[in-house]
Design a protein around this motif. Structure first.
Motif, PDB file in Angstrom:
ATOM      1  N   THR A 190      45.896  -9.318 -34.984  1.00  0.00           N
ATOM      2  CA  THR A 190      45.084 -10.394 -35.528  1.00  0.00           C
ATOM      3  C   THR A 190      43.613 -10.014 -35.480  1.00  0.00           C
ATOM      4  N   VAL A 191      42.879 -10.386 -36.517  1.00  0.00           N
ATOM      5  CA  VAL A 191      41.443 -10.118 -36.553  1.00  0.00           C
ATOM      6  C   VAL A 191      40.783 -10.679 -35.293  1.00  0.00           C
ATOM      7  N   GLY A 192      39.945  -9.893 -34.698  1.00  0.00           N
ATOM      8  CA  GLY A 192      39.269 -10.286 -33.462  1.00  0.00           C
ATOM      9  C   GLY A 192      39.845  -9.524 -32.289  1.00  0.00           C
ATOM     10  N   TYR A 193      41.113  -9.723 -32.051  1.00  0.00           N
ATOM     11  CA  TYR A 193      41.771  -9.024 -30.956  1.00  0.00           C
ATOM     12  C   TYR A 193      41.890  -7.535 -31.261  1.00  0.00           C
ATOM     13  N   LYS A 194      42.257  -7.193 -32.477  1.00  0.00           N
ATOM     14  CA  LYS A 194      42.425  -5.770 -32.841  1.00  0.00           C
ATOM     15  C   LYS A 194      41.122  -4.997 -32.644  1.00  0.00           C
ATOM     16  N   GLU A 195      40.007  -5.584 -33.062  1.00  0.00           N
ATOM     17  CA  GLU A 195      38.735  -4.893 -32.963  1.00  0.00           C
ATOM     18  C   GLU A 195      38.295  -4.720 -31.510  1.00  0.00           C
ATOM     19  N   LEU A 196      38.546  -5.724 -30.677  1.00  0.00           N
ATOM     20  CA  LEU A 196      38.192  -5.617 -29.263  1.00  0.00           C
ATOM     21  C   LEU A 196      39.111  -4.629 -28.547  1.00  0.00           C
ATOM     22  N   PHE A 197      40.362  -4.574 -28.945  1.00  0.00           N
ATOM     23  CA  PHE A 197      41.266  -3.573 -28.368  1.00  0.00           C
ATOM     24  C   PHE A 197      40.744  -2.167 -28.690  1.00  0.00           C
ATOM     25  N   GLY A 198      40.219  -1.989 -29.903  1.00  0.00           N
ATOM     26  CA  GLY A 198      39.631  -0.698 -30.270  1.00  0.00           C
ATOM     27  C   GLY A 198      38.434  -0.357 -29.394  1.00  0.00           C
ATOM     28  N   TYR A 199      37.656  -1.366 -29.041  1.00  0.00           N
ATOM     29  CA  TYR A 199      36.528  -1.155 -28.125  1.00  0.00           C
ATOM     30  C   TYR A 199      37.030  -0.734 -26.747  1.00  0.00           C
ATOM     31  N   PHE A 200      38.085  -1.389 -26.254  1.00  0.00           N
ATOM     32  CA  PHE A 200      38.631  -1.021 -24.950  1.00  0.00           C
ATOM     33  C   PHE A 200      39.121   0.424 -24.936  1.00  0.00           C
ATOM     34  N   GLU A 201      39.577   0.896 -26.087  1.00  0.00           N
ATOM     35  CA  GLU A 201      40.119   2.254 -26.189  1.00  0.00           C
ATOM     36  C   GLU A 201      39.053   3.291 -26.514  1.00  0.00           C
ATOM     37  N   GLY A 202      37.788   2.850 -26.608  1.00  0.00           N
ATOM     38  CA  GLY A 202      36.697   3.779 -26.843  1.00  0.00           C
ATOM     39  C   GLY A 202      36.515   4.206 -28.289  1.00  0.00           C
ATOM     40  N   GLN A 203      37.103   3.475 -29.217  1.00  0.00           N
ATOM     41  CA  GLN A 203      36.980   3.843 -30.628  1.00  0.00           C
ATOM     42  C   GLN A 203      35.594   3.521 -31.165  1.00  0.00           C
ATOM     43  N   TRP A 204      34.945   2.495 -30.603  1.00  0.00           N
ATOM     44  CA  TRP A 204      33.611   2.107 -31.039  1.00  0.00           C
ATOM     45  C   TRP A 204      32.933   1.306 -29.937  1.00  0.00           C
ATOM     46  N   MET A 205      31.619   1.142 -30.074  1.00  0.00           N
ATOM     47  CA  MET A 205      30.856   0.352 -29.107  1.00  0.00           C
ATOM     48  C   MET A 205      31.120  -1.136 -29.334  1.00  0.00           C
ATOM     49  N   LEU A 206      30.751  -1.951 -28.329  1.00  0.00           N
ATOM     50  CA  LEU A 206      31.000  -3.379 -28.422  1.00  0.00           C
ATOM     51  C   LEU A 206      30.272  -3.998 -29.617  1.00  0.00           C
ATOM     52  N   GLU A 207      29.034  -3.577 -29.848  1.00  0.00           N
ATOM     53  CA  GLU A 207      28.271  -4.132 -30.973  1.00  0.00           C
ATOM     54  C   GLU A 207      28.989  -3.877 -32.293  1.00  0.00           C
TER      55      GLU A 207
END
Length: 298
Positions: A236-253
């Motif tokens: 779901t939009v929102g959770y997927k992007e934050l999961f990517g942040y947890f995995e180091g794919q991108w910064m929080l911003e």
């Protein structure tokens, strides 16, 4: 036919919640939620679920009633809402259903094919096979067992592929054979009202709501659900992007900007879907009085 179902829909962040609470109070009725993610109790902040205060103002059905591990579908939603309406219409002439999940709304308004409910054994087996064999292998099996559905299914969507194979495995028939696409007649009148705003106004509201969600603790909510990220409800939009942040794919911003961009994209997708439905009468969310008069005039 003296019973009426009022359907309030529109793109995400358009302002459905406040208007629907006001309408529910005006007609003295509860709200039937038609958001496929707000139904999960763990997804409060990331789905902008009605707050405890809002739910205290007006009773909401199908909000926070399931856990992420629970099996659910548009077919089950149709069955449960129809049963609820049967009870509500004994004491009320109006019922109010509100949300942005197109498939759930369509299931109640037009019906959904009577596809068998998957038993636990089959579901567990297919879940294990998806993890062990992978989506590509299951797609090939679907091509062999139901070539007609294989040609039209989104083969990047594991839920759709797996569900079709579950039906094939459990019944020995093709999934296609159950997809009759027959519109069901309902014993009540349906009034569909769509809410929309100027595009930039809607986009500004989406961006502001994402910022507000982050302030309310969305990051912590997502962090607590990370171990369950394989579940479909969290695709779901929102959770997927934050999961990517947890995995180091991108910064929080960047994750936050991706949430905003993907939410805007989802809103466009919703509006494209709604345009196919000529029964929807469109209003700005601020036109509460006009909406009430429109409902009463039909």
């Amino acid at each position: 036919m003296d019973k009426t179902l009022i359907v309030i829909t529109g793109p995400t962040a358009v302002g459905k919640t406040r208007l629907c609470i006001d309408l529910a109070k005006h007609f003295g009725i509860p709200i039937i939620n038609a958001d496929s993610r707000q139904i999960y109790k763990e997804l409060k902040i990331g789905t902008a679920s009605p707050t405890d205060e809002e739910r205290h103002e007006v009773k909401h059905y199908f909000v926070g009633t399931l856990s992420l591990e629970d099996y659910y579908s548009a077919s089950l939603y149709e069955q449960q809402v129809m049963a609820l309406l049967g009870t509500m219409y004994k004491t009320h002439d109006y019922a109010l259903m509100a949300g942005g999940s197109m498939m759930y709304i369509d299931a109640v308004c037009n019906g959904i094919d009577d596809i068998p409910t998957i038993n636990d054994e089959t579901r567990k087996t297919m879940k294990r096979r998806l993890q062990e064999e992978g989506l590509e292998c299951l797609c090939e099996e679907l091509r062999q067992r139901d070539p007609e559905y294989y040609e039209i299914v989104d083969r990047q969507n594991p839920k759709r592929v797996v569900h079709a194979l579950e039906i094939c495995t459990m019944t020995g028939k093709t999934y296609t054979s159950f997809r009759k696409r027959e519109r069901k007649q309902r014993p009540f009148r349906i009034i569909k009202i769509g809410l929309n705003r100027e595009r930039q106004e809607l986009y500004d509201r989406i961006n502001a709501r994402v910022d507000e969600m982050m302030e309310k603790g969305f990051l912590e909510e997502a962090k607590g659900l990370y171990s369950q990220k394989h579940l479909n409800a969290l695709n779901t939009v929102g959770y997927k992007e934050l999961f990517g942040y947890f995995e180091g794919q991108w910064m929080l911003e960047e994750a936050i900007e991706r949430i905003k961009g993907n939410t805007r994209r989802y809103a466009r997708k919703q509006l494209t879907w709604y345009k196919k439905d000529e029964q929807i009468k469109w209003f700005h969310p601020d036109q509460e009085e006009d909406i009430i008069n429109y409902i009463l005039s039909i």
